[in-house]
Design an enzyme around this catalytic site. Structure first.
Site, mmCIF file in Angstrom:
data_model
loop_
_atom_site.group_PDB
_atom_site.id
_atom_site.type_symbol
_atom_site.label_atom_id
_atom_site.label_comp_id
_atom_site.label_asym_id
_atom_site.label_seq_id
_atom_site.Cartn_x
_atom_site.Cartn_y
_atom_site.Cartn_z
ATOM 1 N N ARG A 21 8.330 87.883 12.381
ATOM 2 C CA ARG A 21 9.568 88.439 12.648
ATOM 3 C C ARG A 21 10.284 88.614 11.418
ATOM 4 O O ARG A 21 10.883 87.514 10.890
ATOM 5 C CB ARG A 21 10.430 87.931 13.829
ATOM 6 N N ASN A 53 20.497 97.919 21.993
ATOM 7 C CA ASN A 53 20.786 97.924 23.423
ATOM 8 C C ASN A 53 22.254 98.262 23.683
ATOM 9 O O ASN A 53 22.612 97.796 24.941
ATOM 10 C CB ASN A 53 20.642 96.219 24.232
ATOM 11 N N SER A 136 8.381 84.477 41.629
ATOM 12 C CA SER A 136 8.687 85.205 40.493
ATOM 13 C C SER A 136 7.667 86.250 40.024
ATOM 14 O O SER A 136 6.649 86.091 40.012
ATOM 15 C CB SER A 136 8.688 84.109 39.501
ATOM 16 N N HIS A 141 11.642 88.185 32.811
ATOM 17 C CA HIS A 141 12.325 87.887 31.409
ATOM 18 C C HIS A 141 12.147 86.288 31.104
ATOM 19 O O HIS A 141 12.350 85.397 31.960
ATOM 20 C CB HIS A 141 13.648 88.481 31.356
ATOM 21 N N GLU A 184 13.481 91.795 38.441
ATOM 22 C CA GLU A 184 14.371 92.612 37.795
ATOM 23 C C GLU A 184 14.353 94.100 38.274
ATOM 24 O O GLU A 184 13.515 94.469 39.227
ATOM 25 C CB GLU A 184 13.826 92.606 36.213
ATOM 26 N N SER A 188 12.544 95.758 30.731
ATOM 27 C CA SER A 188 12.995 96.482 29.456
ATOM 28 C C SER A 188 11.911 96.891 28.490
ATOM 29 O O SER A 188 12.136 97.641 27.619
ATOM 30 C CB SER A 188 13.762 95.348 28.924
ATOM 31 N N ASP A 213 17.649 90.528 38.221
ATOM 32 C CA ASP A 213 18.119 90.736 37.113
ATOM 33 C C ASP A 213 18.228 92.311 36.863
ATOM 34 O O ASP A 213 17.241 92.840 36.985
ATOM 35 C CB ASP A 213 17.227 90.064 35.949
ATOM 36 N N HIS A 216 19.222 95.414 32.299
ATOM 37 C CA HIS A 216 19.022 96.930 31.935
ATOM 38 C C HIS A 216 19.392 97.904 32.955
ATOM 39 O O HIS A 216 19.039 99.202 32.579
ATOM 40 C CB HIS A 216 17.610 96.986 31.420
ATOM 41 N N THR A 244 24.245 91.450 32.402
ATOM 42 C CA THR A 244 24.946 90.997 31.161
ATOM 43 C C THR A 244 26.026 91.969 30.851
ATOM 44 O O THR A 244 26.009 93.168 31.157
ATOM 45 C CB THR A 244 23.849 91.157 29.772
ATOM 46 N N LYS A 247 24.923 94.438 26.871
ATOM 47 C CA LYS A 247 23.986 95.766 26.657
ATOM 48 C C LYS A 247 24.759 96.914 26.776
ATOM 49 O O LYS A 247 25.643 97.162 26.031
ATOM 50 C CB LYS A 247 22.503 95.589 27.423
ATOM 51 N N THR A 276 29.940 73.788 28.409
ATOM 52 C CA THR A 276 29.921 74.684 27.189
ATOM 53 C C THR A 276 31.225 75.408 27.028
ATOM 54 O O THR A 276 32.057 75.779 28.246
ATOM 55 C CB THR A 276 28.701 75.897 27.350
ATOM 56 N N THR A 277 31.886 75.592 25.934
ATOM 57 C CA THR A 277 33.094 76.597 25.596
ATOM 58 C C THR A 277 33.012 77.855 26.230
ATOM 59 O O THR A 277 31.908 78.515 26.071
ATOM 60 C CB THR A 277 33.358 76.593 24.223
ATOM 61 N N THR A 362 6.225 89.202 22.751
ATOM 62 C CA THR A 362 7.234 89.987 23.666
ATOM 63 C C THR A 362 6.546 91.169 24.806
ATOM 64 O O THR A 362 6.795 91.251 25.827
ATOM 65 C CB THR A 362 8.287 90.987 22.709
HETATM 66 C C1 LIG Z 1 18.432 90.557 27.405
HETATM 67 C C2 LIG Z 1 17.996 90.209 28.534
HETATM 68 C C3 LIG Z 1 18.649 89.154 29.206
HETATM 69 C C4 LIG Z 1 19.656 88.231 28.507
HETATM 70 O O1 LIG Z 1 20.678 88.922 28.466
HETATM 71 P P1 LIG Z 1 21.592 88.480 27.146
HETATM 72 O O2 LIG Z 1 23.118 88.677 27.580
HETATM 73 O O3 LIG Z 1 21.189 89.085 26.017
HETATM 74 O O4 LIG Z 1 21.686 86.754 26.954
HETATM 75 C C5 LIG Z 1 18.246 88.655 30.469
HETATM 76 N N1 LIG Z 1 17.339 89.439 31.010
HETATM 77 C C6 LIG Z 1 16.746 90.425 30.609
HETATM 78 C C7 LIG Z 1 15.715 91.283 31.450
HETATM 79 C C8 LIG Z 1 16.916 90.896 29.111
HETATM 80 O O5 LIG Z 1 16.420 91.970 28.693
#
Ligand SMILES: *Cc1c(COP(=O)(O)O)cnc(C)c1O
Length: 406
Positions: A21, A53, A136, A141, A184, A188, A213, A216, A244, A247, A276-277, A362
């Site tokens: 990479r 994204n 699953s 992801h 999902e 993606s 999830d 996307h 998220t 994106k 975590t903060t 990936t």
């Molecule tokens: C990018 C991604 C995530 C993680 O989200 P981030 O906010 O970037 O950490 C989770 N699930 C899928 C399917 C993704 O593509």
């Protein structure tokens, strides 16, 4: 052990496979995205980003930037603590309220990223619900896989997007056993979309919890940007919606939206939530402004769909193979890691076009690709330049074209 030698030889084998990479160093230009400045050894050049994204260009939206500036000036830089110890800022609470409303759920819980939200929420639910079995989707992801793995719960992998296989697998289990089905909406890399209603039918028939999830999907689908499940009127049938803020919303952070008790449970027991903060308040305020804007405006979504269609039909005219799918993601298939990297480098060096090559792990070997993400901020000129460059390199590399007459 010779540690240095070990690291070096492992890296060399990744290089030999053509999948080492290399990160492009760019500086996105607010107000000018998808144009960016690229840095190589102290030299700069202009590039057009085709693989971001930041799907709708919200990362430079004036309302988002204004909200962030204002809250930096009001609250300072960081949250100053974990959510538990002084770090819960008013702006986090406003954002969670906004997210619950977006998905029409009782509550929402904010995490530092989508990755962390999947890892922490799935990990906590699967680990702590006694004897929980996780089902699953085969193409889930990495963040979901890691959460499930961390939970040490029993798991079954069902065939990708197959309610039938899910049903078969659920039917083998004790009806009283707790079950969690993780999948999902938009995948993606292939850009395909799950048969959400059919999966939910199966979940309900077996009294399984559903976890989707929508990373996307959020911001991009549905009349208010609530995701594919909103578009299809299915949000209220899903146990947990995860998304998220990094994106389509253009900022950063992740979340789950679910019942009050479920969110409170994850808040109480998830290590990845509590130790975590908290996100900077300005980040929360920027995400909040972005969500609010996209709840009311469909202009960005419509223009994105228009750009996607324009790129797809031009690829078809030129016979450049891309994976057909019902989403906004255009995978241009190359099928070879070295070629994929070569084309990506060539586009960058010769045309200032930036598309990151997508290689194993990936995607599976032999399906290496360039993943194009047209956005409302790509002009007709940007599209014409991309397509003529792709056409040139396709001829140059003697890559197969689809039968144009077909
Ligand atoms: C990018 C991604 C995530 C993680 O989200 P981030 O906010 O970037 O950490 C989770 N699930 C899928 C399917 C993704 O593509």
């Amino acid at each position: 052990m010779d540690y240095e030698n070990f690291f070096g030889s492992e890296l060399q084998s990744v290089r030999d496979e053509g999948r080492y990479r290399v990160f492009a160093e760019i500086e996105r230009k607010a107000g000018n995205f998808p144009q960016a400045t690229r840095y190589v050894d102290g030299e700069t050049s202009n590039v057009t980003v085709w693989c971001s994204n930041d799907y709708l260009g919200m990362g430079q939206h004036p309302k988002v930037l204004q909200a962030m500036h204002t809250v930096i000036d009001e609250c300072g830089a960081g949250a100053g603590g974990t959510r538990n110890i002084s770090g819960t800022n008013h702006h986090h609470v406003l954002l969670e309220t906004e997210l619950a409303d977006l998905h029409n759920k009782e509550d929402a819980l904010l995490f530092t990223s989508g990755y962390v939200s999947n890892w922490a929420a799935l990990g906590t639910l699967a680990a702590r619900i006694p004897n929980c079995m996780v089902l699953s989707d085969a193409l889930n992801h990495a963040s979901m896989i890691e959460g499930i793995r961390y939970s040490q719960a029993d798991r079954m992998i069902f065939e990708h997007n197959s309610p039938e296989d899910l049903d078969r697998k659920l039917a083998t289990l004790d009806p009283d056993r707790p079950k969690l089905v993780a999948f999902e909406s938009v995948y993606s890399m292939d850009g395909d979309i799950a048969p959400i209603a059919e999966i939910l039918d199966v979940c309900e028939a077996h009294n399984a919890m559903s976890y989707i999830d929508e990373v996307h999907g959020v911001g991009l689908y549905g009349p208010r940007g609530g995701g594919v499940a909103e578009r299809e009127g299915l949000m209220d049938r899903i146990t947990v919606i995860e998304g998220t803020l990094g994106k389509a919303f253009g900022v950063m952070g992740g979340y789950i939206a679910a019942s009050k008790n479920l969110c409170d449970y994850v808040r109480t027991f998830a290590s990845g939530f509590i130790f975590t903060t908290a996100l900077p308040p300005a980040v929360a305020a920027g995400a909040c402004a972005s969500i609010r804007h996209l709840k009311e405006s469909s202009a960005e979504r419509e223009r994105q769909q228009d750009r996607v269609e324009k790129v797809r039909s031009a690829l078809d005219r030129m016979g450049i193979p891309h994976l057909p799918n019902p989403s906004h993601i255009i995978p241009v298939m190359v099928g070879d890691a070295h070629k994929c990297k070569f084309i990506s480098d060539w586009l960058m060096e010769n045309h200032g076009i930036y598309v990151q090559p997508i290689n194993y792990p990936t995607v599976p070997r032999g399906t290496e690709r360039l993943r194009l993400t047209p956005s409302p901020v790509h002009s007709d000129g940007d599209i014409d330049r991309l397509l003529s460059a792709l056409s040139e390199i396709w001829s140059h590399c003697e890559l197969a074209r689809r039968d144009i007459a077909a």
